[in-house]
Design a protein around this motif. Structure first.
Motif, PDB file in Angstrom:
ATOM      1  N   ARG A 230     -42.435   1.208 -53.920  1.00 25.49           N
ATOM      2  CA  ARG A 230     -41.318   0.742 -53.092  1.00 25.49           C
ATOM      3  C   ARG A 230     -40.793  -0.533 -53.756  1.00 25.49           C
ATOM      4  N   LEU A 231     -39.601  -0.428 -54.320  1.00 26.71           N
ATOM      5  CA  LEU A 231     -39.092  -1.465 -55.200  1.00 26.71           C
ATOM      6  C   LEU A 231     -37.896  -2.199 -54.589  1.00 26.71           C
ATOM      7  N   THR A 232     -37.773  -3.443 -54.971  1.00 26.43           N
ATOM      8  CA  THR A 232     -36.580  -4.206 -54.632  1.00 26.43           C
ATOM      9  C   THR A 232     -35.475  -3.862 -55.633  1.00 26.43           C
ATOM     10  N   ALA A 233     -34.269  -4.313 -55.336  1.00 29.37           N
ATOM     11  CA  ALA A 233     -33.164  -4.101 -56.274  1.00 29.37           C
ATOM     12  C   ALA A 233     -33.454  -4.775 -57.611  1.00 29.37           C
ATOM     13  N   ASP A 234     -34.057  -5.957 -57.579  1.00 26.62           N
ATOM     14  CA  ASP A 234     -34.415  -6.644 -58.823  1.00 26.62           C
ATOM     15  C   ASP A 234     -35.465  -5.862 -59.605  1.00 26.62           C
ATOM     16  N   ASP A 235     -36.421  -5.273 -58.892  1.00 36.29           N
ATOM     17  CA  ASP A 235     -37.426  -4.434 -59.554  1.00 36.29           C
ATOM     18  C   ASP A 235     -36.765  -3.265 -60.268  1.00 36.29           C
ATOM     19  N   VAL A 236     -35.837  -2.603 -59.580  1.00 37.22           N
ATOM     20  CA  VAL A 236     -35.163  -1.435 -60.165  1.00 37.22           C
ATOM     21  C   VAL A 236     -34.360  -1.860 -61.392  1.00 37.22           C
ATOM     22  N   ALA A 252     -23.760  -5.578 -66.116  1.00 38.16           N
ATOM     23  CA  ALA A 252     -22.914  -5.582 -64.914  1.00 38.16           C
ATOM     24  C   ALA A 252     -22.843  -4.200 -64.289  1.00 38.16           C
ATOM     25  N   HIS A 253     -22.722  -3.175 -65.119  1.00 38.35           N
ATOM     26  CA  HIS A 253     -22.644  -1.801 -64.620  1.00 38.35           C
ATOM     27  C   HIS A 253     -23.962  -1.412 -63.941  1.00 38.35           C
ATOM     28  N   LEU A 254     -25.075  -1.769 -64.576  1.00 38.25           N
ATOM     29  CA  LEU A 254     -26.378  -1.473 -63.987  1.00 38.25           C
ATOM     30  C   LEU A 254     -26.537  -2.178 -62.652  1.00 38.25           C
ATOM     31  N   ARG A 255     -26.184  -3.450 -62.607  1.00 43.12           N
ATOM     32  CA  ARG A 255     -26.363  -4.213 -61.368  1.00 43.12           C
ATOM     33  C   ARG A 255     -25.517  -3.640 -60.244  1.00 43.12           C
ATOM     34  N   ASP A 256     -24.323  -3.191 -60.559  1.00 43.92           N
ATOM     35  CA  ASP A 256     -23.457  -2.598 -59.546  1.00 43.92           C
ATOM     36  C   ASP A 256     -24.097  -1.342 -58.956  1.00 43.92           C
ATOM     37  N   ARG A 257     -24.657  -0.504 -59.799  1.00 44.60           N
ATOM     38  CA  ARG A 257     -25.298   0.730 -59.324  1.00 44.60           C
ATOM     39  C   ARG A 257     -26.548   0.413 -58.508  1.00 44.60           C
ATOM     40  N   VAL A 258     -27.326  -0.534 -58.961  1.00 46.16           N
ATOM     41  CA  VAL A 258     -28.564  -0.878 -58.268  1.00 46.16           C
ATOM     42  C   VAL A 258     -28.272  -1.457 -56.891  1.00 46.16           C
ATOM     43  N   GLY A 262     -29.631  -0.186 -51.741  1.00 48.06           N
ATOM     44  CA  GLY A 262     -30.327  -0.734 -50.579  1.00 48.06           C
ATOM     45  C   GLY A 262     -31.786  -0.974 -50.914  1.00 48.06           C
ATOM     46  N   GLU A 263     -32.507  -1.582 -49.981  1.00 49.92           N
ATOM     47  CA  GLU A 263     -33.923  -1.898 -50.204  1.00 49.92           C
ATOM     48  C   GLU A 263     -34.741  -1.552 -48.967  1.00 49.92           C
ATOM     49  N   PRO A 264     -36.042  -1.220 -49.175  1.00 49.52           N
ATOM     50  CA  PRO A 264     -36.684  -0.967 -50.472  1.00 49.52           C
ATOM     51  C   PRO A 264     -36.274   0.385 -51.035  1.00 49.52           C
ATOM     52  N   VAL A 265     -36.445   0.538 -52.342  1.00 52.99           N
ATOM     53  CA  VAL A 265     -36.075   1.779 -53.017  1.00 52.99           C
ATOM     54  C   VAL A 265     -37.353   2.579 -53.285  1.00 52.99           C
ATOM     55  N   PRO A 266     -37.480   3.778 -52.692  1.00 55.89           N
ATOM     56  CA  PRO A 266     -38.663   4.596 -52.981  1.00 55.89           C
ATOM     57  C   PRO A 266     -38.525   5.249 -54.362  1.00 55.89           C
ATOM     58  N   VAL A 267     -39.526   5.061 -55.203  1.00 52.54           N
ATOM     59  CA  VAL A 267     -39.477   5.574 -56.572  1.00 52.54           C
ATOM     60  C   VAL A 267     -40.847   6.153 -56.920  1.00 52.54           C
ATOM     61  N   THR A 268     -40.843   7.313 -57.550  1.00 57.00           N
ATOM     62  CA  THR A 268     -42.075   7.981 -57.966  1.00 57.00           C
ATOM     63  C   THR A 268     -42.476   7.552 -59.372  1.00 57.00           C
ATOM     64  N   ALA A 269     -43.720   7.139 -59.530  1.00 58.60           N
ATOM     65  CA  ALA A 269     -44.316   6.918 -60.850  1.00 58.60           C
ATOM     66  C   ALA A 269     -45.200   8.126 -61.143  1.00 58.60           C
ATOM     67  N   SER A 270     -44.990   8.766 -62.273  1.00 63.29           N
ATOM     68  CA  SER A 270     -45.726   9.993 -62.582  1.00 63.29           C
ATOM     69  C   SER A 270     -46.013  10.059 -64.079  1.00 63.29           C
ATOM     70  N   PHE A 271     -47.309  10.099 -64.416  1.00 59.86           N
ATOM     71  CA  PHE A 271     -47.734  10.051 -65.804  1.00 59.86           C
ATOM     72  C   PHE A 271     -48.750  11.156 -66.109  1.00 59.86           C
ATOM     73  N   ALA A 272     -48.822  11.493 -67.387  1.00 61.75           N
ATOM     74  CA  ALA A 272     -49.923  12.303 -67.906  1.00 61.75           C
ATOM     75  C   ALA A 272     -50.697  11.443 -68.892  1.00 61.75           C
ATOM     76  N   VAL A 273     -51.993  11.263 -68.644  1.00 64.44           N
ATOM     77  CA  VAL A 273     -52.840  10.452 -69.507  1.00 64.44           C
ATOM     78  C   VAL A 273     -53.782  11.404 -70.236  1.00 64.44           C
ATOM     79  N   SER A 274     -53.597  11.533 -71.548  1.00 67.42           N
ATOM     80  CA  SER A 274     -54.313  12.548 -72.322  1.00 67.42           C
ATOM     81  C   SER A 274     -55.306  11.923 -73.281  1.00 67.42           C
ATOM     82  N   VAL A 275     -56.481  12.533 -73.343  1.00 66.90           N
ATOM     83  CA  VAL A 275     -57.564  12.103 -74.229  1.00 66.90           C
ATOM     84  C   VAL A 275     -57.662  13.108 -75.375  1.00 66.90           C
TER      85      VAL A 275
END
Length: 283
Positions: A230-236, A252-258, A262-275
């Motif tokens: 759950r991220l703030t606009a600054d985090d995003v 400027a374009h990025l900041r306008d979109r962000v 609104g806040e908080p922004v729900p965002v999924t973190a999803s990784f594959a960690v391979s050995v």
């Protein structure tokens, strides 16, 4: 990494031969000399321009702020846990495309006597990586090229969201060494693709990774890691600003979109960690 330990890992990229420490630099017997920056890293790319993919100072600032806020701490903890099982406590860890050294530092915390070397082509990132951990050093290098690193010197190679040079991974790892690779899945940051214009992850990326390593490595296992942030606009803004999308959007374009999210922004973190384990002749 102590100076002696650093010299046991690095070689001259021009000869290659052993390097010795001299006042403010590393030098080989042929007198090829590589300055140690006042920030603590050694530049081995003398005479070469910064790689096109190297992080800019703005990207590094964004990455440092986002990582220091703890949003990817579950990934850092996963790498630390795996490293403690896979590498000796006094081993040598190489981080290919180390960025700010954030993940290398987490791994070294889990290996109490280990030493680490981070390779990256971004001077801005190296300034941070050189101070990321007391037992780590940083060197400027393009990891797509053959590395100025001794054959078989590493117990663990980290590759986190960075270019993959399979032949060099294989060459620098010792007989019992391990390669740890982190890639984003196609669900990673999916909520930001439309609203912010974040570049999508290629769903075939994991398949291409395996193909690129198949001839030299055996996949031991892959651990999925997915969680909600759950991220703030600054985090995003920082999250987008630290990745490749930053090359395609003005601030400027990025900041306008962000700001429209609104806040908080729900965002999924999803990784594959391979050995991965290196395949040696006769296996």
């Amino acid at each position: 990494m102590s100076c002696d330990r650093l010299l046991s890992v690095l070689t001259c990229p021009l000869c290659p031969s052993a390097l010795e420490h001299t006042a403010g630099a590393l030098r080989c017997a042929s007198r090829h000399t590589f300055d140690i920056a006042r920030h603590g890293y050694v530049s081995l790319l003398t005479g070469h321009r910064r790689a096109p993919s190297a992080d800019s100072p703005g990207m590094v600032r964004s990455r440092a702020a986002f990582l220091n806020a703890g949003h990817y701490d579950p990934l850092a903890r996963t790498l630390a846990r795996l490293a403690s099982d896979l590498a000796p406590p006094d081993g040598t860890v190489l981080d290919a495309g180390a960025g700010t050294g954030h993940y290398l530092a987490a791994v070294l915390d889990a290996l109490p006597e280990a030493h680490g070397l981070g390779l990256d082509s971004s001077a801005a990132a190296l300034r941070v990586a050189a101070r990321a951990h007391a037992r780590a050093k940083a060197a400027g290098w393009d990891v797509w090229r053959p590395w100025p690193v001794r054959t078989g010197c590493a117990d663990l190679v980290l590759n986190v969201f960075a270019p993959r040079n399979g032949p060099e991974f294989h060459r620098v790892l010792g007989p019992d060494g391990t390669l740890l690779v982190v890639t984003p899945t196609d669900r990673h940051l999916r909520e930001l693709r439309g609203p912010v214009g974040l570049l999508a992850v290629d769903p075939r990326k994991e398949e291409r990774l395996r193909r690129s390593l198949d001839a030299l490595f055996r996949l031991d296992r892959t651990e999925p890691l997915e969680y909600a942030m759950r991220l703030t606009a600054d985090d995003v803004a920082g999250l987008v600003g630290m990745g490749p999308t930053a090359h395609h959007l003005t601030t400027a374009h990025l900041r306008d979109r962000v700001d429209r999210l609104g806040e908080p922004v729900p965002v999924t973190a999803s990784f594959a960690v391979s050995v991965y384990r290196p395949v040696r002749a006769g296996q």
